[in-house]
Write an enzyme that holds these catalytic residues in place. Sequence first.
Site, PDB file in Angstrom:
ATOM      1  CE1 TYR A 142      -3.182  -2.845   0.106  1.00 16.18           C
ATOM      2  CE2 TYR A 142      -3.873  -2.165   2.283  1.00 16.18           C
ATOM      3  CZ  TYR A 142      -4.007  -2.994   1.189  1.00 16.18           C
ATOM      4  OH  TYR A 142      -4.979  -3.959   1.189  1.00 16.18           O
ATOM      5  CE  LYS A 191       0.684 -17.735  -1.844  1.00 16.04           C
ATOM      6  NZ  LYS A 191      -0.088 -18.965  -1.682  1.00 16.04           N
ATOM      7  CG  ASP A 223      -2.661 -19.850   0.381  1.00 13.78           C
ATOM      8  OD1 ASP A 223      -1.881 -19.722   1.344  1.00 13.78           O
ATOM      9  OD2 ASP A 223      -2.349 -20.480  -0.646  1.00 13.78           O
ATOM     10  CG  ASP A 247      -7.147  -3.918   4.119  1.00 11.48           C
ATOM     11  OD1 ASP A 247      -8.123  -3.787   4.883  1.00 11.48           O
ATOM     12  OD2 ASP A 247      -7.029  -3.294   3.046  1.00 11.48           O
ATOM     13  CG  ASP A 251     -12.533  -5.788   6.328  1.00  7.46           C
ATOM     14  OD1 ASP A 251     -12.202  -5.190   7.380  1.00  7.46           O
ATOM     15  OD2 ASP A 251     -12.936  -5.192   5.306  1.00  7.46           O
TER      16      ASP A 251
END
Length: 357
Positions: A142, A191, A223, A247, A251
Amino acid sequence: MTKNIAVIRGDGIGPEIVEQAIKVLDKVAEVYGHRFCYTDVDMGGCAIDKWGDPLPEEMLKKCVESDSVLLGAVGGDKWNDVPGHMRPEKGLLRLRAGMGVYSNNRPAKIWPQLAEASPLKKSIVDAGIDFIIVRELIGGIYFGEHKTEEIDGTPTAIDILSYDEKEIERIGRIGFETARKRNKKLCSVEKSNVLDSSRLWKKVMHRLAEEYPDVELSDMLVDNCSMQIVKNPAQFDVVVTENMFGDILSDEASMITGSIGMIPSSSLGATSCGLYEPIHGSAPDIAGKDIANPIGTILSAAMMLRYSFDMPKEADAIEAAVSAYLDEGYRTADIMSEGMRQVGCKQCGELIISRIC
Ligand code: NAD
């Protein structure tokens, strides 16, 4: 103990919910012999109206000089048309950057009394959901370079993901320290089967683990983690991860617990001065009606006591009072169900205060 708290009431339901959290803090101060001093800070739409700026410098200074900041929420339709750099949310981004808070911490906790609000199967919920996601907040993809250009005649978008060792280490330490204050289990999510930044992440986490022998460290690919959050959330205590993974996972984690009005958060940096706020927005649709749920803000105040002021007993007292309130069947409109007793925002605050001991 005396603590100075900067208070940002903000817009929409912000002032109503923050009022209840302050009353709760005052009750804790009275019962446990502390003194909390509050400094009002204008931020968001109300600051634009008053000062022509969503976070004037002197307001930011009040926050940085405080022991911690309690925030309601900012924003609303009234300020939709102001230029980008003047939007209420810009105040929030400037506040996070100005306070240097690089770690966002969001608990995913299911209150057994609200188990039916979870979209998960009862058997999964009954095993218990009570973990916290520690997300790196000011690095990673980001904050890397973003560009779109023609390469060999084809429009191509490029976003750069980079982490240096120091950025990983400082968020890693927050993960380990948070686990130390809970059940001493830390799951590092990355990852590393694909990304170099994740391989460095994993290496740093394992180096840090040597300094925290009392915390059990495990690794999980992102994942797999997204599956495990819905399959077996009871396995997690503290999850630490980079910005974009955090992020998305936070959620997902808040969704499995039910109501948006119940969830607190903290953002921390190098000092104990943190930013504490509910995860929801300013809910302009219900502002001024005395129907908002103040519990996310009240629990944010409890997090402030636990993580910034080192007052675990006092934080426990607030959480126990919320639990007792729910046990007795009180509900604000957002979590109301058959057979429960509906209360407004103020009454919810008063009922929780009267259960603090
Ligand atoms: P929202 O979270 O404000 O509201 C979403 C829905 O949830 C609404 O129906 C609202 O009534 C309900 N809700 C939210 N909090 C509640 C509570 N405590 N009790 C009961 N019901 C509650 O999200 P939105 O509608 O997308 O955004 C409204 C404004 O808030 C926008 O201006 C947005 O930019 C801003 N916002 C601010 C923050 C922040 O200050 N950190 C975060 C998100 C959104």
